[in-house]
Design a protein around this motif. Structure first.
Motif, short mmCIF file in Angstrom:
data_model
loop_
_atom_site.label_atom_id
_atom_site.label_comp_id
_atom_site.label_asym_id
_atom_site.label_seq_id
_atom_site.Cartn_x
_atom_site.Cartn_y
_atom_site.Cartn_z
N ARG A 133 14.44 36.05 70.63
CA ARG A 133 14.62 36.01 69.17
C ARG A 133 14.49 37.40 68.54
O ARG A 133 15.16 37.72 67.56
N ALA A 134 13.60 38.24 69.09
CA ALA A 134 13.31 39.52 68.43
C ALA A 134 14.23 40.66 68.88
O ALA A 134 14.39 41.65 68.17
N ARG A 135 14.85 40.53 70.06
CA ARG A 135 15.72 41.62 70.55
C ARG A 135 16.84 41.91 69.55
O ARG A 135 17.38 41.02 68.93
N CYS A 136 17.13 43.18 69.36
CA CYS A 136 18.30 43.45 68.52
C CYS A 136 18.87 44.83 68.82
O CYS A 136 18.22 45.69 69.42
N VAL A 137 20.12 44.95 68.38
CA VAL A 137 20.84 46.21 68.53
C VAL A 137 20.48 47.09 67.34
O VAL A 137 20.29 46.58 66.23
N TYR A 138 20.38 48.41 67.54
CA TYR A 138 20.17 49.32 66.41
C TYR A 138 21.12 50.50 66.55
O TYR A 138 21.13 51.18 67.58
N GLY A 308 26.85 39.44 82.54
CA GLY A 308 26.35 39.24 81.17
C GLY A 308 24.89 38.80 81.18
O GLY A 308 24.10 39.19 80.31
N ARG A 309 24.53 37.98 82.16
CA ARG A 309 23.12 37.55 82.27
C ARG A 309 22.24 38.77 82.55
O ARG A 309 21.17 38.95 81.96
N ILE A 310 22.73 39.65 83.45
CA ILE A 310 21.96 40.86 83.80
C ILE A 310 21.89 41.78 82.58
O ILE A 310 20.84 42.37 82.29
N LEU A 311 22.99 41.89 81.84
CA LEU A 311 23.00 42.76 80.66
C LEU A 311 21.92 42.31 79.67
O LEU A 311 21.17 43.13 79.13
N GLN A 312 21.82 41.01 79.46
CA GLN A 312 20.79 40.50 78.55
C GLN A 312 19.40 40.85 79.09
O GLN A 312 18.51 41.25 78.34
N ARG A 313 19.21 40.73 80.42
CA ARG A 313 17.89 41.08 80.99
C ARG A 313 17.60 42.56 80.80
O ARG A 313 16.47 42.95 80.49
N LEU A 314 18.63 43.41 80.95
CA LEU A 314 18.41 44.85 80.76
C LEU A 314 18.02 45.15 79.31
O LEU A 314 17.10 45.93 79.04
N TRP A 315 18.72 44.51 78.36
CA TRP A 315 18.43 44.77 76.95
C TRP A 315 17.06 44.22 76.57
O TRP A 315 16.35 44.81 75.76
N ARG A 320 11.22 44.99 75.47
CA ARG A 320 9.81 44.85 75.86
C ARG A 320 9.05 46.18 75.75
O ARG A 320 7.85 46.21 75.55
N GLN A 321 9.81 47.28 75.94
CA GLN A 321 9.17 48.61 75.90
C GLN A 321 9.28 49.25 74.51
O GLN A 321 9.04 50.43 74.35
N GLY A 322 9.69 48.45 73.55
CA GLY A 322 9.78 48.95 72.17
C GLY A 322 11.07 49.70 71.88
O GLY A 322 11.17 50.41 70.88
N LEU A 323 12.07 49.54 72.76
CA LEU A 323 13.33 50.25 72.58
C LEU A 323 14.42 49.30 72.08
O LEU A 323 14.36 48.09 72.32
N ALA A 324 15.40 49.85 71.40
CA ALA A 324 16.57 49.07 71.00
C ALA A 324 17.78 49.63 71.74
O ALA A 324 17.76 50.75 72.26
N ILE A 325 18.84 48.85 71.73
CA ILE A 325 20.08 49.21 72.42
C ILE A 325 21.17 49.48 71.39
O ILE A 325 21.21 48.83 70.34
N SER A 326 22.03 50.43 71.69
CA SER A 326 23.22 50.64 70.87
C SER A 326 24.43 50.64 71.83
O SER A 326 24.62 51.60 72.58
N SER A 358 23.48 52.87 74.79
CA SER A 358 22.39 53.83 74.64
C SER A 358 21.10 53.05 74.44
O SER A 358 21.12 51.90 73.98
N ALA A 359 19.99 53.71 74.72
CA ALA A 359 18.69 53.06 74.53
C ALA A 359 17.72 54.06 73.93
O ALA A 359 17.79 55.26 74.23
N GLY A 360 16.83 53.59 73.08
CA GLY A 360 15.82 54.47 72.52
C GLY A 360 14.97 53.74 71.49
O GLY A 360 15.26 52.61 71.11
N VAL A 361 13.93 54.44 71.06
CA VAL A 361 13.04 53.86 70.05
C VAL A 361 13.67 54.07 68.67
O VAL A 361 13.98 55.21 68.31
N PRO A 362 13.91 52.98 67.91
CA PRO A 362 14.52 53.15 66.59
C PRO A 362 13.66 54.01 65.68
O PRO A 362 12.46 53.79 65.58
#
Ligand SMILES: Cc1cc2nc3c(=O)[nH]c(=O)nc-3n(C[C@H](O)[C@H](O)[C@H](O)COP(=O)(O)O)c2cc1C
Length: 378
Positions: A133-138, A308-315, A320-326, A358-362
């Motif tokens: 529920r909390a995962r999101c793209v930034y 796609g299942r793996i992509l969701q696990r990666l994101w 979990r580490q406080g990072l968002a995906i773009s 990309s990945a990083g802390v928003p």
């Protein structure tokens, strides 16, 4: 109904949770229904992207993410899911380009049953419904954490999938090239504009598509741009003018050499490419290498679903580490950017880039939330 049969309440709860999965342009191309105690999912043709995603790669990957979200919710409740991929998944070319889902042609069926798997005490705790529920793209500024995907054994990637790193210099240049490609193709640009909701007065602002807030667009700019996304008499001339300009920029970018792959600047976001090897994918199971070559994605549709299942696990791992995906699908969609990406990564002919992100802390206190069709009526 036996004691082991999942209640329709549980199945509806899983469907609601899975609706928080990511999808290209937030189209939410899935149409789930409960049939004979299982969940069947069909694709909504009007929620696919015939111009931007003609191979259905991103649609199928988002359906894979949907399955993964469902599996995470089920596991949390002590249930396991069994996924049966149906023939319609490999016959998507026969889908119309618009209109509602055909419930008689589901692409997969999920059966939920009590899990007999022992709780795994080793390794990190499993993903939870709250994570989904909390995962999101930034899409705003991200500060990279270089080792975000350094330890991913717990994500159980199959041997035919790997995560490769892309340097920041190449990412910047290839993303610009990819954006120029999108802007220069009228059908792709129009399709993107159709899914933008830049003004809260847009009738679908709270339902689907990408809002000004999600795109981190300054309000005044969003207000000026909003009418161009909704009125064809404004949009068509804009697309017509932008096309040649973008095509010119694309020409310049295509001929430019990439900067040397230096160590990324401290704090720069990290960039990642999910790569499938079609040969290795053909060996371990389901379908042959020939079928992978027949598929326009480069791997079979069932493999793209698994990816796609793996992509969701990666994101979720990043979340979990406080990072968002773009995500940056433009690097795959643009043939020129895709070619340069393949060269930069030294990919073999049998390697297929399925996702770039990309990945990083928003760098914000507030990451905007994306709407869903299943959100409570406003
Ligand atoms: C396969 C796939 C490809 C995507 N490609 C892009 C992309 O190229 N650019 C982008 O900004 N977002 C991309 N997205 C992210 C979606 O726009 C995003 O998931 C959606 O708007 C919902 O927002 P949320 O993930 O924050 O819930 C992609 C998502 C998926 C699943």
């Amino acid at each position: 109904m036996t004691a082991d049969t999942p209640s329709s309440e549980l199945l509806n709860e899983l469907i609601l949770l899975a609706s928080r999965s990511p999808s290209p342009h937030n189209t939410q191309p899935w149409s789930p229904r409960i049939a004979d105690g299982a969940i069947e999912v069909s694709i909504v043709p009007g929620r696919t992207l015939p111009a931007g995603d003609p191979t259905f790669r991103d649609v199928i990957m988002s359906l894979g993410a949907w399955i993964e979200s469902c599996a995470i919710g089920a596991a949390e409740k002590g249930y396991a899911v069994d996924v049966e991929v149906l023939p319609a998944l490999s016959e998507l070319d026969s889908l119309p380009v618009a209109g509602p889902a055909d419930a008689t042609r589901p692409v997969f069926r999920i059966t939920v049953s009590p899990s007999d798997a022992p709780a795994n005490s080793a390794g990190p705790p499993p993903f939870t419904a709250d994570d989904v529920r909390a995962r999101c793209v930034y899409r705003g500024k991200l500060e990279g954490k270089p080792d975000v995907f350094a330890y991913i054994e717990s994500l159980q990637l199959p041997p035919w999938l790997q995560v490769r790193s892309l340097d920041d210099g190449a990412m910047k240049q290839l993303s610009t090239l990819g954006i120029a490609f999108t802007a220069s193709r009228a059908t792709v640009a129009n399709e993107l504009l159709h899914w933008l909701r830049l003004d809260p007065r847009h009738p679908r602002y709270h339902r689907d598509g990408m809002t000004d807030a999600m795109l981190v667009m300054p309000r005044p700019l969003a207000r000026i741009a909003a009418p161009f996304t909704r009125k064809a008499r404004l949009r068509d001339p804009l697309v017509a003018v932008a096309g040649p300009l973008a095509r010119f920029l694309e020409g310049l970018g295509r001929d430019a050499t990439l900067p040397p792959a230096l160590t990324d600047e401290a704090g720069a976001p990290t960039h990642h490419v999910l790569v499938a090897n079609s040969r290795a994918a053909g060996i371990d199971d389901i379908l042959s290498v020939t079928e992978a070559m027949d598929s326009r994605i480069g791997v079979t549709e069932p493999h793209a679903l698994e990816a796609g299942r793996i992509l969701q696990r990666l994101w979720l791992h990043a979340h979990r580490q406080g990072l968002a995906i773009s995500p940056h699908s433009e690097l795959i969609d643009s043939p020129a950017a895709h070619g340069a990406l393949r060269k930069r990564l030294g990919l073999a002919r049998s390697d297929v880039a399925l996702s770039v992100f990309s990945a990083g802390v928003p760098q914000t206190q507030h990451v905007p939330r994306s709407p869903r069709l299943t959100d409570l009526a406003r």
